[in-house]
Scaffold this motif. Structure first.
Motif, PDB file in Angstrom:
ATOM      1  N   ARG A  48       0.823  -1.205   0.000  1.00 38.57           N
ATOM      2  CA  ARG A  48       0.000   0.000   0.000  1.00 38.57           C
ATOM      3  C   ARG A  48       0.859   1.257   0.000  1.00 38.57           C
ATOM      4  O   ARG A  48       2.031   1.221   0.382  1.00 38.57           O
ATOM      5  CB  ARG A  48      -0.932  -0.024   1.212  1.00 38.57           C
ATOM      6  CG  ARG A  48      -2.011  -1.100   1.090  1.00 38.57           C
ATOM      7  CD  ARG A  48      -2.749  -1.306   2.388  1.00 38.57           C
ATOM      8  NE  ARG A  48      -3.390  -0.085   2.855  1.00 38.57           N
ATOM      9  CZ  ARG A  48      -4.130  -0.009   3.964  1.00 38.57           C
ATOM     10  NH1 ARG A  48      -4.309  -1.088   4.703  1.00 38.57           N
ATOM     11  NH2 ARG A  48      -4.681   1.126   4.332  1.00 38.57           N
ATOM     12  N   PRO A  49       0.287   2.388  -0.425  1.00 37.72           N
ATOM     13  CA  PRO A  49       1.057   3.634  -0.472  1.00 37.72           C
ATOM     14  C   PRO A  49       1.600   4.022   0.903  1.00 37.72           C
ATOM     15  O   PRO A  49       0.933   3.837   1.918  1.00 37.72           O
ATOM     16  CB  PRO A  49       0.025   4.663  -0.954  1.00 37.72           C
ATOM     17  CG  PRO A  49      -1.011   3.869  -1.673  1.00 37.72           C
ATOM     18  CD  PRO A  49      -1.082   2.550  -0.952  1.00 37.72           C
ATOM     19  N   GLU A 164       3.454  -3.384  16.995  1.00 39.64           N
ATOM     20  CA  GLU A 164       4.875  -3.083  17.195  1.00 39.64           C
ATOM     21  C   GLU A 164       5.328  -1.893  16.353  1.00 39.64           C
ATOM     22  O   GLU A 164       6.029  -1.008  16.840  1.00 39.64           O
ATOM     23  CB  GLU A 164       5.716  -4.315  16.837  1.00 39.64           C
ATOM     24  CG  GLU A 164       7.210  -4.116  17.087  1.00 39.64           C
ATOM     25  CD  GLU A 164       8.010  -5.373  16.785  1.00 39.64           C
ATOM     26  OE1 GLU A 164       9.246  -5.294  16.838  1.00 39.64           O
ATOM     27  OE2 GLU A 164       7.402  -6.417  16.488  1.00 39.64           O
ATOM     28  N   MET A 165       4.900  -1.858  15.083  1.00 33.89           N
ATOM     29  CA  MET A 165       5.299  -0.762  14.205  1.00 33.89           C
ATOM     30  C   MET A 165       4.689   0.559  14.647  1.00 33.89           C
ATOM     31  O   MET A 165       5.327   1.610  14.561  1.00 33.89           O
ATOM     32  CB  MET A 165       4.885  -1.082  12.767  1.00 33.89           C
ATOM     33  CG  MET A 165       5.671  -2.213  12.131  1.00 33.89           C
ATOM     34  SD  MET A 165       4.986  -2.726  10.530  1.00 33.89           S
ATOM     35  CE  MET A 165       5.230  -1.219   9.564  1.00 33.89           C
ATOM     36  N   SER A 166       3.449   0.516  15.136  1.00 30.72           N
ATOM     37  CA  SER A 166       2.793   1.738  15.609  1.00 30.72           C
ATOM     38  C   SER A 166       3.528   2.333  16.802  1.00 30.72           C
ATOM     39  O   SER A 166       3.690   3.558  16.904  1.00 30.72           O
ATOM     40  CB  SER A 166       1.337   1.448  15.972  1.00 30.72           C
ATOM     41  OG  SER A 166       0.597   1.063  14.835  1.00 30.72           O
ATOM     42  N   ALA A 190      -1.570   8.985  18.663  1.00 27.39           N
ATOM     43  CA  ALA A 190      -1.938   7.572  18.647  1.00 27.39           C
ATOM     44  C   ALA A 190      -3.154   7.343  17.744  1.00 27.39           C
ATOM     45  O   ALA A 190      -3.196   6.367  16.972  1.00 27.39           O
ATOM     46  CB  ALA A 190      -2.238   7.090  20.060  1.00 27.39           C
ATOM     47  N   LYS A 191      -4.136   8.226  17.801  1.00 25.70           N
ATOM     48  CA  LYS A 191      -5.330   8.088  16.963  1.00 25.70           C
ATOM     49  C   LYS A 191      -4.990   8.270  15.489  1.00 25.70           C
ATOM     50  O   LYS A 191      -5.527   7.573  14.615  1.00 25.70           O
ATOM     51  CB  LYS A 191      -6.392   9.103  17.384  1.00 25.70           C
ATOM     52  CG  LYS A 191      -7.011   8.805  18.748  1.00 25.70           C
ATOM     53  CD  LYS A 191      -8.056   9.842  19.115  1.00 25.70           C
ATOM     54  CE  LYS A 191      -8.669   9.527  20.487  1.00 25.70           C
ATOM     55  NZ  LYS A 191      -9.684  10.544  20.875  1.00 25.70           N
ATOM     56  N   LEU A 192      -4.072   9.200  15.204  1.00 23.62           N
ATOM     57  CA  LEU A 192      -3.673   9.436  13.816  1.00 23.62           C
ATOM     58  C   LEU A 192      -2.924   8.233  13.244  1.00 23.62           C
ATOM     59  O   LEU A 192      -3.109   7.868  12.086  1.00 23.62           O
ATOM     60  CB  LEU A 192      -2.801  10.688  13.731  1.00 23.62           C
ATOM     61  CG  LEU A 192      -3.521  12.016  13.935  1.00 23.62           C
ATOM     62  CD1 LEU A 192      -2.505  13.158  14.041  1.00 23.62           C
ATOM     63  CD2 LEU A 192      -4.497  12.292  12.807  1.00 23.62           C
ATOM     64  N   ILE A 193      -2.079   7.617  14.062  1.00 25.33           N
ATOM     65  CA  ILE A 193      -1.337   6.439  13.609  1.00 25.33           C
ATOM     66  C   ILE A 193      -2.314   5.314  13.264  1.00 25.33           C
ATOM     67  O   ILE A 193      -2.177   4.648  12.238  1.00 25.33           O
ATOM     68  CB  ILE A 193      -0.329   5.982  14.676  1.00 25.33           C
ATOM     69  CG1 ILE A 193       0.812   6.998  14.798  1.00 25.33           C
ATOM     70  CG2 ILE A 193       0.237   4.607  14.344  1.00 25.33           C
ATOM     71  CD1 ILE A 193       1.755   6.729  15.952  1.00 25.33           C
ATOM     72  N   LEU A 194      -3.315   5.098  14.114  1.00 22.81           N
ATOM     73  CA  LEU A 194      -4.308   4.060  13.847  1.00 22.81           C
ATOM     74  C   LEU A 194      -5.118   4.375  12.596  1.00 22.81           C
ATOM     75  O   LEU A 194      -5.477   3.470  11.830  1.00 22.81           O
ATOM     76  CB  LEU A 194      -5.246   3.917  15.046  1.00 22.81           C
ATOM     77  CG  LEU A 194      -4.635   3.322  16.321  1.00 22.81           C
ATOM     78  CD1 LEU A 194      -5.652   3.323  17.446  1.00 22.81           C
ATOM     79  CD2 LEU A 194      -4.137   1.896  16.064  1.00 22.81           C
ATOM     80  N   ASP A 199       0.178   3.994   6.064  1.00 20.90           N
ATOM     81  CA  ASP A 199       0.608   5.111   5.225  1.00 20.90           C
ATOM     82  C   ASP A 199       1.233   6.210   6.080  1.00 20.90           C
ATOM     83  O   ASP A 199       0.617   7.246   6.360  1.00 20.90           O
ATOM     84  CB  ASP A 199      -0.580   5.665   4.432  1.00 20.90           C
ATOM     85  CG  ASP A 199      -0.155   6.621   3.327  1.00 20.90           C
ATOM     86  OD1 ASP A 199       1.015   7.047   3.350  1.00 20.90           O
ATOM     87  OD2 ASP A 199      -0.975   6.942   2.460  1.00 20.90           O
ATOM     88  N   PHE A 200       2.476   5.977   6.500  1.00 14.59           N
ATOM     89  CA  PHE A 200       3.157   6.944   7.362  1.00 14.59           C
ATOM     90  C   PHE A 200       3.540   8.210   6.600  1.00 14.59           C
ATOM     91  O   PHE A 200       3.722   9.269   7.196  1.00 14.59           O
ATOM     92  CB  PHE A 200       4.398   6.306   7.981  1.00 14.59           C
ATOM     93  CG  PHE A 200       4.069   5.172   8.919  1.00 14.59           C
ATOM     94  CD1 PHE A 200       2.982   5.253   9.768  1.00 14.59           C
ATOM     95  CD2 PHE A 200       4.831   4.025   8.937  1.00 14.59           C
ATOM     96  CE1 PHE A 200       2.659   4.221  10.635  1.00 14.59           C
ATOM     97  CE2 PHE A 200       4.520   2.970   9.799  1.00 14.59           C
ATOM     98  CZ  PHE A 200       3.434   3.076  10.645  1.00 14.59           C
ATOM     99  N   ARG A 201       3.683   8.113   5.296  1.00 12.41           N
ATOM    100  CA  ARG A 201       3.995   9.307   4.502  1.00 12.41           C
ATOM    101  C   ARG A 201       2.858  10.323   4.583  1.00 12.41           C
ATOM    102  O   ARG A 201       3.083  11.512   4.804  1.00 12.41           O
ATOM    103  CB  ARG A 201       4.248   8.911   3.047  1.00 12.41           C
ATOM    104  CG  ARG A 201       4.519  10.101   2.116  1.00 12.41           C
ATOM    105  CD  ARG A 201       4.817   9.631   0.708  1.00 12.41           C
ATOM    106  NE  ARG A 201       3.701   8.870   0.160  1.00 12.41           N
ATOM    107  CZ  ARG A 201       3.862   7.792  -0.604  1.00 12.41           C
ATOM    108  NH1 ARG A 201       5.072   7.335  -0.872  1.00 12.41           N
ATOM    109  NH2 ARG A 201       2.795   7.167  -1.077  1.00 12.41           N
ATOM    110  N   LYS A 202       1.635   9.830   4.407  1.00 17.00           N
ATOM    111  CA  LYS A 202       0.489  10.736   4.479  1.00 17.00           C
ATOM    112  C   LYS A 202       0.352  11.328   5.875  1.00 17.00           C
ATOM    113  O   LYS A 202       0.018  12.506   6.034  1.00 17.00           O
ATOM    114  CB  LYS A 202      -0.793  10.000   4.083  1.00 17.00           C
ATOM    115  CG  LYS A 202      -2.006  10.913   4.018  1.00 17.00           C
ATOM    116  CD  LYS A 202      -3.202  10.209   3.403  1.00 17.00           C
ATOM    117  CE  LYS A 202      -4.372  11.176   3.263  1.00 17.00           C
ATOM    118  NZ  LYS A 202      -5.554  10.527   2.636  1.00 17.00           N
TER     119      LYS A 202
END
Length: 315
Positions: A48-49, A164-166, A190-194, A199-202
């Motif tokens: 995924r992107p 783990e990645m979060s 934390a909410k944004l990561i979920l 898509d960590f770039r976005k």
């Protein structure tokens, strides 16, 4: 003059080595073994992107200290690029003595009738001098002969990987925000990561955009950062309001269509009459598959929602 990449957080804080990348242990070990051996294989990286495919490809080239050519195939994915830029690069010997690396980014947007078939011969012709790393979101857009010439690696994450990645990305975000002197609420992060995983770039782009406006990351970003407002869509669909549905698509098309399809799917039992749910699933599956090939995602998503509106019953 300030380098533009120093302004963009996604470039400024892009990991320079595989060890810095946030990946599942198995994936990271696979790439680290290539670095330790000093040799890179021909790779097809799919996922995924924003999940790290391009970053890993660049990190491999950087750590192997070899000459690297990066082509964005969504802009330059034609046969002329292969015949000129790539041939000129691949046909000469690297000063480092290592194999050169060509990174074909977003290769699923390259021409499948010209560039992709021709690349088969290039991979074999320059096998002694050059390696190719292809990155893509949709590997089914890439012809099968290229799959067989590359080591295929899918960036897929289990639920355990997600946890783990979060956690690791939370630490990375806090470090970035501290360096940029931006205050933040950890619960909001934390909410944004979920919301955006993987898509960590976005996510980084949203944080940077919001921090410029508010100077702090607070709960306000949760309502402004591309939330998919399904309730508004369902209201329009229930009323058979085509204009409102189309307007909703225009407002939400910046979101990944896969996320939208999944959001609708997850709410089927809550929002659709039980007797029409099987038909809704068939429609969603059909248009999700088509989204990997269509030229215009807005038209495809609008067509999907219209068919749902006409063939299924919203509560």
């Amino acid at each position: 003059m300030t380098d533009f990449n120093d302004f963009l957080w996604v470039e400024k804080y892009r990991p320079k080595s595989v060890s810095e990348c946030i990946l599942p242990v198995g994936l990271k070990n696979t790439f680290q073994q290539m670095i330790d051996s000093g040799q890179c294989q021909n790779l097809l990286l799919s996922g995924r992107p924003g999940c790290g495919k391009t970053t890993v490809a660049r990190a491999i080239a950087s750590e192997l200290e070899t000459d690297c050519l990066i082509i964005n195939c969504s802009e330059d994915g034609n046969i002329d690029t292969l015949r000129t830029k790539i041939r000129n690069f691949a046909s000469t010997v690297s000063f480092s003595g290592n194999n050169k690396i060509v990174i074909l980014d977003e290769f699923d947007y390259s021409n499948p009738q010209s560039m992709q078939p021709a690349l088969r011969g290039f991979i074999e012709e320059f096998a002694n001098n050059c390696r190719f790393i292809l990155t893509c979101n949709y590997k089914n857009r890439i012809i099968e002969p290229l799959h067989s010439r590359c080591t295929n690696i899918d960036f897929k994450f289990s639920n355990d990987d997600k946890v783990e990645m979060s956690m690791k990305f939370m630490d990375r975000l806090k470090d970035i925000l501290n360096k940029e002197e931006v205050k933040y609420d950890e619960k909001v992060l934390a909410k944004l990561i979920l919301r955006y995983f993987p898509d960590f770039r976005k996510l980084l782009n949203e944080l940077q955009r919001y921090s410029v406006i508010q100077k702090t990351i607070d709960s306000g970003i949760l309502s402004l950062s591309g939330e998919i407002m399904i309730k508004d869509l369902l209201t329009a669909m229930k009323a058979k309001d085509f204009a409102a549905v189309r307007k909703w698509v225009v407002s939400n098309i910046s979101n990944d269509p896969v996320h939208i399809f999944r959001k609708i799917y997850d709410g089927l039992y809550e929002n659709f009459e039980p007797s029409t749910i099987p038909q809704a699933i068939v429609i969603l599956a059909d248009y999700q598959y088509k989204s990997a090939f269509v030229a215009d995602q807005e038209i495809n998503l609008t067509a999907c929602l219209i068919q749902l509106m006409m063939d299924c019953q919203v509560k």
